[in-house]
Design an enzyme around this catalytic site. Structure first.
Site, mmCIF file in Angstrom:
data_model
loop_
_atom_site.group_PDB
_atom_site.id
_atom_site.type_symbol
_atom_site.label_atom_id
_atom_site.label_comp_id
_atom_site.label_asym_id
_atom_site.label_seq_id
_atom_site.Cartn_x
_atom_site.Cartn_y
_atom_site.Cartn_z
ATOM 1 N N ASP A 139 0.859 -1.198 0.000
ATOM 2 C CA ASP A 139 0.000 0.000 0.000
ATOM 3 C C ASP A 139 0.888 1.239 0.000
ATOM 4 O OD1 ASP A 139 -1.632 -2.196 0.735
ATOM 5 O OD2 ASP A 139 -3.038 -0.869 1.774
ATOM 6 N N LYS A 202 -7.190 2.891 -3.346
ATOM 7 C CA LYS A 202 -7.522 2.973 -1.922
ATOM 8 C C LYS A 202 -7.774 4.427 -1.567
ATOM 9 C CE LYS A 202 -5.273 2.074 2.581
ATOM 10 N NZ LYS A 202 -4.097 1.455 3.232
ATOM 11 N N LYS A 238 -10.484 -0.221 -2.299
ATOM 12 C CA LYS A 238 -10.332 -0.365 -0.845
ATOM 13 C C LYS A 238 -10.718 0.935 -0.147
ATOM 14 C CE LYS A 238 -6.887 -1.270 2.795
ATOM 15 N NZ LYS A 238 -5.502 -1.736 3.086
#
Length: 293
Positions: A139, A202, A238
């Site tokens: 991430d 995300k 996400k």
């Protein structure tokens, strides 16, 4: 104009904030009342990236955190596991050593998380070391400074290089939507990340800026849909940053389902980054208060 700005300009995804808000309100009005089903609660639970990103984390605390995921299989064998354990990159070897559950992935934040403010060489090295230590997923935070300055080539080149450093691992690109604020910025950041090799978009880091919002999720999912229609490539979504209640989780599920469809409603393409949500969802699933994680 350059190819980066041209690609963003060619998008048909709306940048009208009021239209986005109205679309989200309509999705919730039409779907939320029927969303709270046992199947959807279990789906949200199985989508969780169970996260510990604290200054007080240590090898011992992360090992204990991981052991709870191991124990879950014995205590709640009839329920699905969380999707992943998310930690700082230096703790990936700890999780890899302790984790016994084969279908739970290891995720690591990287690239100068949460600000993305460090040398590009450091970002590359940190990502490579995290993968070497056992991370299945990385991430990273999109470089907001370069993005807001309009230096979109630099933004894309960095994402591409970090994707290469993942060596087959999946790359989640955090847009930090609370800092981007507008649908126009969120659309542009989404498109740049998609065309630079992101496997997931995300929303947020949960550090320093407002976290996930349904409006941001809607724009991001619309970009993912448009990208899929153009390329045939499925990219995940996400939500992260402040998602702590069951209704919030179900709201994101409703947006993903309405925009992208059932095909995206698996842990392969739908995730929720959370630390508190797991206990809340587990309590709702079993029908009594549980403080397991």
């Amino acid at each position: 104009m350059d190819k980066y700005h041209d690609t963003v300009a060619a998008s048909k995804v709306t940048t009208d904030d009021s239209a986005v808000a109205a679309a989200v309100a309509k999705i919730l009005e039409e779907n939320m009342a029927e969303a709270r089903t046992p199947e959807n609660l279990k789906l949200c639970f199985s989508a969780i990236d169970l996260t510990t990103l604290n200054a007080t984390d240590s090898p011992q605390s992360v090992a204990r955190f991981t052991e709870r995921v191991n124990d879950f299989e014995n205590d709640y064998g009839e329920l699905p596991h969380v999707a992943a354990i998310c930690v700082y990159p230096c703790f990936t070897p700890v999780v890899r050593t302790v984790l016994d559950v084969s279908n739970v992935n290891i995720a690591a934040v990287s690239g100068g998380f949460p600000s993305s403010q460090t040398f590009p060489e450091v970002k590359v090295a940190e990502t490579a070391l995290a993968v070497e230590g056992g991370a299945d997923e990385i991430d990273i935070v999109l470089n907001l400074g370069n993005f807001l300055d309009g230096d979109w080539q630099e933004v894309c080149d960095e994402i591409d290089e970090l994707k290469h450093s993942c060596r087959g691992g999946r790359l989640k690109v955090i847009l930090e939507t609370g800092a981007l604020k507008s649908a126009e910025n969120i659309r542009a950041a989404s498109i740049l990340a998609l065309y630079s090799g992101a496997d997931f978009l995300k929303t947020s880091t949960g550090k320093g800026y407002p976290g996930a919002s349904l409006e941001a999720a809607y724009v991001m999912c619309e970009c993912i849909k448009e990208y899929y229609e153009k390329t045939g490539t499925m990219v995940g979504f996400k939500a992260a940053g402040g998602v702590s209640t069951t209704d919030e989780a179900l709201g994101y599920l409703c947006v993903v389902k309405a925009v992208l469809g059932d095909k995206w409603l698996t842990p392969e393409y739908f995730r929720i980054g959370a630390s508190r949500l797991a206990n809340t969802l587990l309590s709702d699933i079993v029908g009594s208060e549980v403080k397991y994680f």
